[in-house]
Design a protein around this motif. Structure first.
Motif, PDB file in Angstrom:
ATOM      1  N   GLY A 217      -5.237  22.616  -1.103  1.00  0.00           N
ATOM      2  CA  GLY A 217      -4.266  21.800  -1.806  1.00  0.00           C
ATOM      3  C   GLY A 217      -3.393  21.026  -0.838  1.00  0.00           C
ATOM      4  N   MET A 218      -2.870  19.904  -1.324  1.00  0.00           N
ATOM      5  CA  MET A 218      -2.001  19.056  -0.500  1.00  0.00           C
ATOM      6  C   MET A 218      -0.906  18.494  -1.401  1.00  0.00           C
ATOM      7  N   CYS A 219       0.346  18.766  -1.051  1.00  0.00           N
ATOM      8  CA  CYS A 219       1.494  18.192  -1.740  1.00  0.00           C
ATOM      9  C   CYS A 219       2.167  17.225  -0.781  1.00  0.00           C
ATOM     10  N   THR A 220       2.394  16.010  -1.209  1.00  0.00           N
ATOM     11  CA  THR A 220       2.965  15.029  -0.299  1.00  0.00           C
ATOM     12  C   THR A 220       4.041  14.195  -0.970  1.00  0.00           C
ATOM     13  N   LEU A 221       5.115  13.982  -0.249  1.00  0.00           N
ATOM     14  CA  LEU A 221       6.149  13.031  -0.647  1.00  0.00           C
ATOM     15  C   LEU A 221       5.996  11.814   0.245  1.00  0.00           C
TER      16      LEU A 221
ATOM     17  N   PRO B 166     -15.487  22.507  -3.643  1.00  0.00           N
ATOM     18  CA  PRO B 166     -14.479  21.977  -4.578  1.00  0.00           C
ATOM     19  C   PRO B 166     -13.647  20.889  -3.918  1.00  0.00           C
ATOM     20  N   PRO B 167     -13.047  20.008  -4.724  1.00  0.00           N
ATOM     21  CA  PRO B 167     -12.247  18.925  -4.153  1.00  0.00           C
ATOM     22  C   PRO B 167     -10.868  19.407  -3.718  1.00  0.00           C
ATOM     23  N   LEU B 168     -10.262  18.673  -2.815  1.00  0.00           N
ATOM     24  CA  LEU B 168      -8.867  18.917  -2.465  1.00  0.00           C
ATOM     25  C   LEU B 168      -8.002  18.601  -3.676  1.00  0.00           C
ATOM     26  N   ARG B 169      -7.053  19.472  -3.985  1.00  0.00           N
ATOM     27  CA  ARG B 169      -6.105  19.216  -5.070  1.00  0.00           C
ATOM     28  C   ARG B 169      -4.901  18.484  -4.470  1.00  0.00           C
ATOM     29  N   LEU B 170      -4.700  17.262  -4.912  1.00  0.00           N
ATOM     30  CA  LEU B 170      -3.646  16.413  -4.363  1.00  0.00           C
ATOM     31  C   LEU B 170      -2.538  16.202  -5.380  1.00  0.00           C
ATOM     32  N   HIS B 171      -1.309  16.526  -4.973  1.00  0.00           N
ATOM     33  CA  HIS B 171      -0.125  16.244  -5.791  1.00  0.00           C
ATOM     34  C   HIS B 171       0.762  15.336  -4.952  1.00  0.00           C
ATOM     35  N   ALA B 172       0.857  14.085  -5.374  1.00  0.00           N
ATOM     36  CA  ALA B 172       1.619  13.097  -4.614  1.00  0.00           C
ATOM     37  C   ALA B 172       2.822  12.616  -5.417  1.00  0.00           C
ATOM     38  N   ILE B 173       3.981  12.613  -4.772  1.00  0.00           N
ATOM     39  CA  ILE B 173       5.190  12.037  -5.357  1.00  0.00           C
ATOM     40  C   ILE B 173       5.510  10.780  -4.545  1.00  0.00           C
ATOM     41  N   LEU B 174       5.584   9.647  -5.228  1.00  0.00           N
ATOM     42  CA  LEU B 174       5.799   8.374  -4.564  1.00  0.00           C
ATOM     43  C   LEU B 174       7.163   7.800  -4.934  1.00  0.00           C
ATOM     44  N   ASP B 175       7.953   7.503  -3.931  1.00  0.00           N
ATOM     45  CA  ASP B 175       9.199   6.795  -4.186  1.00  0.00           C
ATOM     46  C   ASP B 175       8.863   5.398  -4.717  1.00  0.00           C
ATOM     47  N   GLU B 176       9.702   4.874  -5.581  1.00  0.00           N
ATOM     48  CA  GLU B 176       9.428   3.562  -6.171  1.00  0.00           C
ATOM     49  C   GLU B 176       9.257   2.475  -5.114  1.00  0.00           C
ATOM     50  N   ALA B 177       9.903   2.638  -3.972  1.00  0.00           N
ATOM     51  CA  ALA B 177       9.772   1.651  -2.898  1.00  0.00           C
ATOM     52  C   ALA B 177       8.324   1.490  -2.460  1.00  0.00           C
ATOM     53  N   VAL B 178       7.547   2.577  -2.530  1.00  0.00           N
ATOM     54  CA  VAL B 178       6.131   2.518  -2.158  1.00  0.00           C
ATOM     55  C   VAL B 178       5.396   1.527  -3.051  1.00  0.00           C
ATOM     56  N   LEU B 179       5.754   1.494  -4.315  1.00  0.00           N
ATOM     57  CA  LEU B 179       5.054   0.655  -5.287  1.00  0.00           C
ATOM     58  C   LEU B 179       5.519  -0.797  -5.241  1.00  0.00           C
ATOM     59  N   ARG B 180       6.729  -1.038  -4.811  1.00  0.00           N
ATOM     60  CA  ARG B 180       7.281  -2.394  -4.831  1.00  0.00           C
ATOM     61  C   ARG B 180       7.145  -3.120  -3.498  1.00  0.00           C
ATOM     62  N   ARG B 181       6.854  -2.397  -2.439  1.00  0.00           N
ATOM     63  CA  ARG B 181       6.670  -3.052  -1.137  1.00  0.00           C
ATOM     64  C   ARG B 181       5.318  -3.750  -1.117  1.00  0.00           C
TER      65      ARG B 181
ATOM     66  N   VAL C 268       5.936   9.357  -9.946  1.00  0.00           N
ATOM     67  CA  VAL C 268       6.773   8.319  -9.350  1.00  0.00           C
ATOM     68  C   VAL C 268       8.220   8.777  -9.387  1.00  0.00           C
ATOM     69  N   LEU C 269       8.903   8.581  -8.278  1.00  0.00           N
ATOM     70  CA  LEU C 269      10.332   8.884  -8.183  1.00  0.00           C
ATOM     71  C   LEU C 269      11.074   7.556  -8.277  1.00  0.00           C
TER      72      LEU C 269
ATOM     73  N   ALA D  19      11.298  13.426 -10.579  1.00  0.00           N
ATOM     74  CA  ALA D  19      10.307  12.368 -10.756  1.00  0.00           C
ATOM     75  C   ALA D  19       9.867  12.245 -12.212  1.00  0.00           C
ATOM     76  N   LEU D  20       9.260  11.109 -12.515  1.00  0.00           N
ATOM     77  CA  LEU D  20       8.681  10.902 -13.839  1.00  0.00           C
ATOM     78  C   LEU D  20       7.462  11.804 -14.005  1.00  0.00           C
ATOM     79  N   SER D  21       7.144  12.138 -15.235  1.00  0.00           N
ATOM     80  CA  SER D  21       5.938  12.926 -15.489  1.00  0.00           C
ATOM     81  C   SER D  21       4.715  12.101 -15.122  1.00  0.00           C
ATOM     82  N   PRO D  22       3.549  12.728 -14.947  1.00  0.00           N
ATOM     83  CA  PRO D  22       2.340  11.958 -14.631  1.00  0.00           C
ATOM     84  C   PRO D  22       2.068  10.839 -15.645  1.00  0.00           C
ATOM     85  N   GLY D  23       2.225  11.120 -16.932  1.00  0.00           N
ATOM     86  CA  GLY D  23       2.001  10.096 -17.945  1.00  0.00           C
ATOM     87  C   GLY D  23       2.999   8.961 -17.843  1.00  0.00           C
ATOM     88  N   GLU D  24       4.271   9.301 -17.688  1.00  0.00           N
ATOM     89  CA  GLU D  24       5.313   8.283 -17.534  1.00  0.00           C
ATOM     90  C   GLU D  24       5.089   7.481 -16.251  1.00  0.00           C
ATOM     91  N   SER D  25       4.606   8.150 -15.226  1.00  0.00           N
ATOM     92  CA  SER D  25       4.364   7.482 -13.945  1.00  0.00           C
ATOM     93  C   SER D  25       3.277   6.414 -14.077  1.00  0.00           C
TER      94      SER D  25
END
Length: 286
Positions: A113-117, A166-181, A209-210, A269-275
């Protein structure tokens, strides 16, 4: 010669010491079984000395370890080889990859597993080739085209862990700046946002998304990655990236602090669906 980063050597040594204890052997008795001096076993167990995968295999045989997954994990930690002694794919890029990057890829390939901010850029495992090229060119100003091509190839090849079995389980939290840059320009960014939406539909990927409206939060201190391993939590590690190096944190107190921080960010952060809806809105120009 040192095999693997210090954090992996120490964690590997700790696990080997536990395995030796479980079969009731002293370090002297273990050394006799494999034909070494006791000091070599001690150096391996304390992580003060590098160890070849072949030597780890001898110790695992001496300790009667039959768990195939555990053997494969420990052999990989010893030096970037799989259980059959075959070098992993990234060794073909040794000429262009710094040691810290090779270490990171090795950990990533073995983790469960991998959790990343992320606060600045899209995680490497979710980047499009065009986005990866733009990020790499910005990070390595003046890099030659052939090296740039190789580094982008590596970035994309790393993504195979999400399709492994099995695949790596990835949980990523992205600051909104990541999406707008607008990395690479509007067209590149539009394809990158679409890629994020596609990836979020995968069962092994959890994306949140945060938003800026979350205000101040603990993630403002900077991005981080938490790797977790399938066989033992004692091998879990936090990685902090810097411009010219990476810092590996292995103490239980550090791990606990970052796990708690990540859990707090999940709440903000927003839920996965909201994100997904939020990403779609940004892609539409909102």
């Amino acid at each position: 010669m040192q095999y693997g980063p210090a954090v992996r050597r120490r964690k590997l040594g700790t696990e080997l010491r536990l395995l030796r204890s479980r079969v009731g052997l002293t370090s002297i008795e273990a050394a006799r079984r494999v034909g070494w001096h006791q000091s070599k076993v001690s150096r391996i167990e304390t992580g003060s000395s590098g160890v070849k995968p072949a030597d780890v295999q001898r110790l695992l045989d001496a300790y009667e370890v039959r768990d195939a997954e555990l053997r494969e994990l420990l052999l990989a930690l010893a030096g970037g080889e799989d259980g059959g002694g075959r070098q992993n794919w990234w060794h073909a890029y040794r000429g262009v990859l710094p040691p810290t990057y090779r270490d990171f890829i090795s950990l990533e390939s073995q983790a469960g597993g991998m959790c990343t901010l992320e606060t600045s850029v899209v995680p490497g495992l979710l980047q499009t080739p065009e986005y990866a090229r733009a990020v790499t060119r910005a990070a390595l100003e003046g890099v030659a085209d052939d090296k740039l091509d190789a580094l982008v190839e590596v970035r994309i090849a790393r993504q195979d862990v999400l399709r492994a079995d099995p695949p790596l389980r990835l949980h990523a939290i992205l600051d909104e700046a990541v999406l707008r840059r607008r990395v690479g320009g509007p067209e590149v960014m539009a394809r990158q946002l679409a890629r994020l939406s596609d990836a979020a539909a995968l069962p092994q990927v959890r994306l949140q998304v945060l938003p800026f409206t979350a205000g101040e939060h603990i993630g403002l201190t900077g991005p981080f990655v938490i790797f977790s391993f399938p066989n033992t939590a004692d091998l879990d590690v936090v990685v902090l990236d810097h411009l010219t190096s990476s810092l590996y944190l292995e103490r239980k107190e550090d791990l606990q602090a970052y796990v708690e921080a990540f859990n707090a960010l999940r709440i903000h952060a927003l839920s996965p669906g909201e994100s997904l809806h939020y990403i779609a809105g940004i892609a539409a120009g909102a």
